[in-house]
Design a protein around this motif. Structure first.
Motif, PDB file in Angstrom:
ATOM      1  N   GLY A 268       0.798  -1.238   0.000  1.00 42.86           N
ATOM      2  CA  GLY A 268       0.000   0.000   0.000  1.00 42.86           C
ATOM      3  C   GLY A 268       0.823   1.277   0.000  1.00 42.86           C
ATOM      4  O   GLY A 268       0.369   2.318  -0.474  1.00 42.86           O
ATOM      5  N   GLY A 269       2.058   1.210   0.505  1.00 46.30           N
ATOM      6  CA  GLY A 269       2.888   2.417   0.583  1.00 46.30           C
ATOM      7  C   GLY A 269       3.694   2.692  -0.675  1.00 46.30           C
ATOM      8  O   GLY A 269       4.399   3.701  -0.740  1.00 46.30           O
ATOM      9  N   ILE A 270       3.604   1.818  -1.675  1.00 45.33           N
ATOM     10  CA  ILE A 270       4.423   2.008  -2.893  1.00 45.33           C
ATOM     11  C   ILE A 270       3.644   1.721  -4.186  1.00 45.33           C
ATOM     12  O   ILE A 270       4.017   2.197  -5.262  1.00 45.33           O
ATOM     13  CB  ILE A 270       5.701   1.105  -2.823  1.00 45.33           C
ATOM     14  CG1 ILE A 270       6.708   1.497  -3.904  1.00 45.33           C
ATOM     15  CG2 ILE A 270       5.368  -0.368  -2.879  1.00 45.33           C
ATOM     16  CD1 ILE A 270       8.073   0.833  -3.769  1.00 45.33           C
TER      17      ILE A 270
ATOM     18  N   VAL B 175       2.459  12.325  -1.537  1.00 45.69           N
ATOM     19  CA  VAL B 175       2.164  12.895  -0.217  1.00 45.69           C
ATOM     20  C   VAL B 175       1.647  11.801   0.713  1.00 45.69           C
ATOM     21  O   VAL B 175       0.786  11.010   0.335  1.00 45.69           O
ATOM     22  CB  VAL B 175       1.110  14.013  -0.314  1.00 45.69           C
ATOM     23  CG1 VAL B 175       0.763  14.543   1.068  1.00 45.69           C
ATOM     24  CG2 VAL B 175       1.620  15.155  -1.177  1.00 45.69           C
ATOM     25  N   SER B 176       2.204  11.755   1.919  1.00 41.56           N
ATOM     26  CA  SER B 176       1.664  10.891   2.978  1.00 41.56           C
ATOM     27  C   SER B 176       1.216  11.802   4.106  1.00 41.56           C
ATOM     28  O   SER B 176       1.997  12.644   4.570  1.00 41.56           O
ATOM     29  CB  SER B 176       2.744   9.950   3.519  1.00 41.56           C
ATOM     30  OG  SER B 176       3.096   9.004   2.549  1.00 41.56           O
ATOM     31  N   GLY B 177      -0.018  11.654   4.545  1.00 37.17           N
ATOM     32  CA  GLY B 177      -0.521  12.522   5.604  1.00 37.17           C
ATOM     33  C   GLY B 177      -1.408  11.757   6.572  1.00 37.17           C
ATOM     34  O   GLY B 177      -2.022  10.747   6.211  1.00 37.17           O
TER      35      GLY B 177
ATOM     36  N   ALA C 293       9.291   8.064  -4.764  1.00 37.42           N
ATOM     37  CA  ALA C 293       8.576   9.182  -4.137  1.00 37.42           C
ATOM     38  C   ALA C 293       7.536   8.647  -3.153  1.00 37.42           C
ATOM     39  O   ALA C 293       7.438   9.115  -2.002  1.00 37.42           O
ATOM     40  CB  ALA C 293       7.911  10.055  -5.197  1.00 37.42           C
ATOM     41  N   ASP C 294       6.778   7.642  -3.587  1.00 40.57           N
ATOM     42  CA  ASP C 294       5.703   7.094  -2.751  1.00 40.57           C
ATOM     43  C   ASP C 294       6.274   6.472  -1.472  1.00 40.57           C
ATOM     44  O   ASP C 294       5.851   6.778  -0.350  1.00 40.57           O
ATOM     45  CB  ASP C 294       4.922   6.055  -3.569  1.00 40.57           C
ATOM     46  CG  ASP C 294       3.601   5.679  -2.925  1.00 40.57           C
ATOM     47  OD1 ASP C 294       3.277   6.220  -1.855  1.00 40.57           O
ATOM     48  OD2 ASP C 294       2.887   4.837  -3.495  1.00 40.57           O
ATOM     49  N   ALA C 295       7.263   5.588  -1.636  1.00 40.23           N
ATOM     50  CA  ALA C 295       7.817   4.898  -0.461  1.00 40.23           C
ATOM     51  C   ALA C 295       8.503   5.890   0.482  1.00 40.23           C
ATOM     52  O   ALA C 295       8.376   5.789   1.709  1.00 40.23           O
ATOM     53  CB  ALA C 295       8.808   3.822  -0.898  1.00 40.23           C
ATOM     54  N   LEU C 296       9.209   6.869  -0.086  1.00 44.33           N
ATOM     55  CA  LEU C 296       9.929   7.806   0.790  1.00 44.33           C
ATOM     56  C   LEU C 296       8.977   8.745   1.523  1.00 44.33           C
ATOM     57  O   LEU C 296       9.265   9.168   2.642  1.00 44.33           O
ATOM     58  CB  LEU C 296      10.981   8.599   0.012  1.00 44.33           C
ATOM     59  CG  LEU C 296      12.222   7.808  -0.415  1.00 44.33           C
ATOM     60  CD1 LEU C 296      13.274   8.737  -1.016  1.00 44.33           C
ATOM     61  CD2 LEU C 296      12.835   7.023   0.758  1.00 44.33           C
ATOM     62  N   SER C 297       7.845   9.081   0.928  1.00 47.59           N
ATOM     63  CA  SER C 297       6.913   9.952   1.661  1.00 47.59           C
ATOM     64  C   SER C 297       6.424   9.215   2.912  1.00 47.59           C
ATOM     65  O   SER C 297       6.338   9.795   3.995  1.00 47.59           O
ATOM     66  CB  SER C 297       5.749  10.421   0.781  1.00 47.59           C
ATOM     67  OG  SER C 297       4.898   9.356   0.446  1.00 47.59           O
ATOM     68  N   THR C 298       6.176   7.938   2.779  1.00 43.89           N
ATOM     69  CA  THR C 298       5.760   7.125   3.932  1.00 43.89           C
ATOM     70  C   THR C 298       6.913   7.034   4.945  1.00 43.89           C
ATOM     71  O   THR C 298       6.719   7.227   6.151  1.00 43.89           O
ATOM     72  CB  THR C 298       5.356   5.707   3.455  1.00 43.89           C
ATOM     73  OG1 THR C 298       4.453   5.833   2.369  1.00 43.89           O
ATOM     74  CG2 THR C 298       4.715   4.897   4.570  1.00 43.89           C
ATOM     75  N   ALA C 299       8.115   6.754   4.422  1.00 48.51           N
ATOM     76  CA  ALA C 299       9.285   6.583   5.304  1.00 48.51           C
ATOM     77  C   ALA C 299       9.589   7.855   6.091  1.00 48.51           C
ATOM     78  O   ALA C 299       9.800   7.805   7.305  1.00 48.51           O
ATOM     79  CB  ALA C 299      10.501   6.173   4.477  1.00 48.51           C
TER      80      ALA C 299
HETATM   81 MG    MG Z   1       3.714   6.210   0.185  1.00 48.20          MG
END
Ligand code: MG
Ligand code: AMP
Length: 357
Positions: free
Chosen positions: A175-177, A244-246, A288-294
């Motif tokens: 889900g995070g990537i 963006v992860s929020g 971008a997706d994984a790093l926003s979560t990380a």
């Molecule tokens: Mg993400």
């Protein structure tokens, strides 16, 4: 069932793209928007160009829909026919893994390694337990402890077509990537089409392609975590992806407390890092997706240290719970424009005014 709507106004609230083409000159460029429902979200495709035939644009939309449906099937933890479902249940080794599954898992494990586990593709036992999308409830601490025993990303190994999982109770959750990885694939395809420029927006991930009229950058609005219909500022980019992860994206409330969907693998609870949202720019959608979560899990200090030390090229806009906006060095040159007075921009380059206009 997939829904494909033309000219629909439904957009995801995570990143506002309304202003994205506002600076376009000439008034002759035509935009066509499509909305596709897939991967649990509304996906917007926006194509710009002059005199493009409707049939051609529809065929490009169809190919995008095919890529989205393929990846949804490939990365879903709910599809019993998917290889990932097998790995999450009774299969220890897959010898003929789908190339895309190997690729996304290879990249996910690498991002887990470099983020020191802050991003982890193997949190399935915890995310199932928390059931944030289903509204909770808050699990008992013993349940969280037990699930946390099976979340080590080192349980999976990928070697081209061979994927193995050593802990039977360890479950993959991409889900995070998954959306960023898919946005990347869509953009590779769209770059090869005759469409002059445009964007893909899916569940907090935006990818832009082509050259905008007059060499203008794409301006991406970053949401106010307190009010997702309002923008706190704009990040200008020429290419690449913003994810963006929020804590406002998905959450449930119990006894007056909010429990969001980004889990700190070290505690097993929703991350309480002091950050409300993190937007990451990268030239790769999955990164971008994984790093926003990380970075959301890391918190601002550890995230900035990671930025300085990492070999991965990325930039970030972090918003903390004190209404401060922290920028990484590469975007302190005015690329970010603040538009909301109640927030303070931290870390501007000395002697420069980073707030345009
Ligand atoms: Mg993400
Ligand atoms: P995002 O919205 O991109 O930050 O991704 C959040 C989603 O990724 C959640 O809904 C979970 O499915 C999964 N997830 C939650 N916490 C993590 C984490 N620390 N690392 C990787 N994936 C996570």
């Amino acid at each position: 069932m997939k829904k494909i709507l033309r000219f629909s106004a439904i957009l995801t609230a995570h990143i506002l793209i309304l202003s994205l083409f506002a600076s376009c000159s000439g008034g002759k460029t035509e935009y066509t928007d499509y909305t596709i429902y897939g991967m649990d979200t509304y996906i917007t495709l926006r194509f710009a160009g002059k005199g493009q035939k409707e049939d051609y644009l529809d065929s490009v939309r169809d190919e995008c829909a095919r890529i989205i449906a393929k990846n949804e099937k490939l990365m879903s933890s709910h599809d019993e026919e998917a290889q990932i479902w097998g790995l999450n249940h009774d299969v220890d080794v897959i010898l003929d893994a789908e190339p895309d599954l190997s690729a996304v898992l290879t990249s996910a494990v690498h991002l887990a390694e470099i983020s020191d586990g802050a991003f982890s593709p193997t949190l399935g036992s915890l995310t199932e337990l928390w059931n944030v999308s289903g509204g909770g409830p808050v699990p008992r601490s013993e349940e969280i402890e037990a699930a946390s025993e099976h979340t080590d990303y080192r349980n999976i190994s990928v070697d081209s077509g061979r994927i193995s999982i050593t802990d039977k109770e360890c479950k993959i959750d991409l889900g995070g990537i998954a959306k960023g990885y898919t946005a990347q694939e869509l953009l590779v395809y769209l770059n090869g089409t005759d469409i002059s420029y445009g964007l893909v927006s899916m569940g907090g991930n935006i990818g832009v392609f082509g050259d905008k009229t007059g060499g203008n950058p794409f301006k991406v609005g970053i949401c106010d975590p307190d009010n997702t219909s309002s923008v706190i500022g704009y990040l200008s980019i020429d290419d690449g992806f913003i994810a963006v992860s929020g804590d406002y994206e998905r959450f449930f409330e119990e006894d007056g407390k909010k429990y969001h969907h980004i889990i700190d693998p070290e505690t097993g609870y929703p991350a309480e890092s002091g950050l409300r949202s993190v937007a990451v720019w990268s030239n790769n959608g999955g990164t971008a997706d994984a790093l926003s979560t990380a970075l959301f899990v890391m918190g601002e200090e550890r995230a900035l240290e990671f930025y300085r030390e990492s070999d991965v090229r990325f930039e970030a806009v972090m918003i903390n719970d004190r209404h401060e906006i922290i920028l990484t060095d590469g975007i302190k040159d005015g690329s970010f424009e603040l538009s909301e007075d109640s927030y303070t921009l931290i870390g501007e380059a000395e002697g420069e005014d980073t707030v345009a206009g």
